[in-house]
Motif scaffolding. Structure first.
Motif, PDB file in Angstrom:
ATOM      1  N   GLY A 198       0.823  -1.207   0.000  1.00 17.40           N
ATOM      2  CA  GLY A 198       0.000   0.000   0.000  1.00 17.40           C
ATOM      3  C   GLY A 198       0.849   1.245   0.000  1.00 17.40           C
ATOM      4  O   GLY A 198       2.025   1.217   0.392  1.00 17.40           O
ATOM      5  N   GLN A 199       0.277   2.342  -0.457  1.00 14.64           N
ATOM      6  CA  GLN A 199       0.982   3.615  -0.531  1.00 14.64           C
ATOM      7  C   GLN A 199       0.293   4.639   0.364  1.00 14.64           C
ATOM      8  O   GLN A 199      -0.913   4.578   0.601  1.00 14.64           O
ATOM      9  CB  GLN A 199       0.993   4.127  -1.986  1.00 14.64           C
ATOM     10  N   GLY A 200       1.074   5.601   0.851  1.00 17.45           N
ATOM     11  CA  GLY A 200       0.506   6.679   1.648  1.00 17.45           C
ATOM     12  C   GLY A 200      -0.175   6.155   2.894  1.00 17.45           C
ATOM     13  O   GLY A 200       0.370   5.331   3.637  1.00 17.45           O
ATOM     14  N   ASP A 201      -1.414   6.632   3.134  1.00 15.26           N
ATOM     15  CA  ASP A 201      -2.153   6.206   4.315  1.00 15.26           C
ATOM     16  C   ASP A 201      -2.478   4.718   4.291  1.00 15.26           C
ATOM     17  O   ASP A 201      -2.784   4.127   5.336  1.00 15.26           O
ATOM     18  CB  ASP A 201      -3.458   7.003   4.435  1.00 15.26           C
ATOM     19  N   ALA A 202      -2.441   4.099   3.129  1.00 18.47           N
ATOM     20  CA  ALA A 202      -2.761   2.678   3.009  1.00 18.47           C
ATOM     21  C   ALA A 202      -1.562   1.783   3.296  1.00 18.47           C
ATOM     22  O   ALA A 202      -1.711   0.561   3.376  1.00 18.47           O
ATOM     23  CB  ALA A 202      -3.303   2.377   1.608  1.00 18.47           C
ATOM     24  N   ALA A 203      -0.382   2.368   3.460  1.00 23.58           N
ATOM     25  CA  ALA A 203       0.814   1.577   3.731  1.00 23.58           C
ATOM     26  C   ALA A 203       0.750   0.999   5.136  1.00 23.58           C
ATOM     27  O   ALA A 203       0.305   1.671   6.072  1.00 23.58           O
ATOM     28  CB  ALA A 203       2.065   2.443   3.579  1.00 23.58           C
ATOM     29  N   PRO A 204       1.155  -0.240   5.324  1.00 22.19           N
ATOM     30  CA  PRO A 204       1.115  -0.822   6.672  1.00 22.19           C
ATOM     31  C   PRO A 204       2.089  -0.117   7.607  1.00 22.19           C
ATOM     32  O   PRO A 204       3.141   0.361   7.185  1.00 22.19           O
ATOM     33  CB  PRO A 204       1.521  -2.285   6.440  1.00 22.19           C
ATOM     34  N   ARG A 205       1.721  -0.064   8.873  1.00 22.70           N
ATOM     35  CA  ARG A 205       2.565   0.538   9.898  1.00 22.70           C
ATOM     36  C   ARG A 205       3.479  -0.539  10.475  1.00 22.70           C
ATOM     37  O   ARG A 205       3.036  -1.452  11.166  1.00 22.70           O
ATOM     38  CB  ARG A 205       1.701   1.161  10.998  1.00 22.70           C
TER      39      ARG A 205
END
Length: 381
Positions: A198-205
């Motif tokens: 995922g990219q941006g806010d969708a990237a996993p933490r």
């Protein structure tokens, strides 16, 4: 950096008797498993193997020394050494790690173990961490990097008189040093996998936890990365990096030292220290210098932005100590050196930190931050 949301934790899940962990290692293959000692040669290429392993789940987060055994031989699905870094066998294991974490609302944890850990012991330790921290309301999905420690238990009380023990310790240290290039490659591939997820806010933490000599392996990995792999695009790969009982010199975060590069890859870095005879006696004898995990940094003035040093000693739960010793744990190792996984108050604090929540740390006045024994910004309360 865009603010990423933590997954909704499903930590209070149904009772289970095992957990499946993901792993990566630069140990050589040995039948269905891996060899004890890689006999790493400086400059040699050592392939990475990735896979999954099922480890027993005890169901009692207070029983810190209960055996958590591998239930069967590891599934070594990633055996192409990232020849195809996007769709190959190793890449697919990393994709599976992140996808399985997301499916159960867990935080992906990149875990670096310390010295005296075999491959099996490293996985058992990661299973302990997952079980113990889940009891604090945090679901973790570990990816264990098992560098080739020999897995021999070393009693620091005997270091001064036994040169053989010191040599065993230094042998592990040499293997951690030589594992730097393999770790550098793995971290780059983790970055690639995170981008695919995922990219941006969708990237996993993602979060990182390094214990003891695992911090030395991390420093050597960062040093290897600083030759073209550690780029601006890798900023924020980890939302939080936690360094506990760090078996590196107290000046490891000063200018010119490789561990100082970590904030280029982690948004926040928390160095957790506590009095520890494994570091203040054994490691200091073997290395001839003060160690970061016991004393803190030489100075707080030159630390990079985003680095906080927390002295956890006064905030530890001494009831945990009594329970641990009653189970057969040792004062010098299981209580002092392993406080981050065994002490109940430490677990709660670090679980909050890894979850991206406010941890129970109290910032000290400047005059209280510096003393003759250890330097720290804050304390655990």
């Amino acid at each position: 950096m865009p603010k990423r949301k933590s997954p909704k934790s499903h930590a209070k899940s149904a009772k289970r008797d095992s957990t499946t962990l993901h792993f990566a290692t630069n140990r050589p293959r040995l039948s269905d498993g891996f060899a004890q000692d890689a006999d790493l040669l400086a400059g040699a290429h050592h392939p990475l193997f990735l896979g999954r392993a099922e480890v027993g789940w005890v169901g009692d987060p207070i029983d810190t020394e209960a055996p958590r055994t591998l239930l069967r031989a590891p599934e070594i699905a990633g055996d192409d050494d990232f020849v195809d870094p996007v769709g190959g066998a190793c890449a697919r294991v990393l994709d599976d790690w992140l996808a399985s974490a997301a499916a159960r609302g867990a935080v992906p944890l990149f875990y670096l173990h310390g010295f005296s850990n075999s491959f099996s012991q490293a996985l058992q330790r990661a299973a302990q961490i997952e079980e113990f921290y889940e009891a604090e309301g945090l679901a973790l999905a570990p990816l264990v990097f098992s560098w080739p420690s020999d897995g021999r238990l070393l009693d620091p009380r005997l270091f001064a008189a036994d040169a053989g023990l010191r040599e065993q310790y230094l042998d592990d240290q040499r293997d951690a040093t030589a594992s730097g290039p393999a770790l550098a490659r793995l971290l780059r591939e983790v970055w690639r996998a995170r981008n695919r997820a995922g990219q941006g806010d969708a990237a996993p933490r993602l979060v990182l936890l390094a214990h003891s000599m695992g911090n030395h392996a991390l420093a050597c990995g960062l040093e290897a990365m600083n030759n073209g792999l550690l780029t601006r695009e890798m900023e924020g790969l980890f939302a939080q990096a936690v360094l506990v009982s760090a078996d590196v010199a107290s000046d490891a975060l000063e200018p010119g030292q490789p561990l100082r590069l970590l904030p280029q890859m982690a948004e926040k870095v928390t160095v957790c220290i506590s009095p520890d005879s494994t570091l203040s006696v054994a490691s200091q004898i073997a290395n001839g210098n003060r160690r970061l995990g016991h004393y803190g940094p030489t100075t707080l003035a030159d630390l990079p932005p985003g680095v906080e040093v927390v002295d956890c000693f006064n905030g530890l739960d001494w009831g945990s100590r009594d329970r641990i010793l009653a189970k057969g744990g040792s004062e010098w190792d299981v209580v002092q050196h392993q406080w981050y996984r065994n002490d109940l108050k430490a677990r709660a604090a670090l679980a909050a930190l890894l979850a991206g929540k406010k941890a129970p740390f109290k910032t000290l006045e400047l005059a209280q931050q510096l003393d003759s024994q250890r330097n720290r910004h804050a304390i655990l309360v």
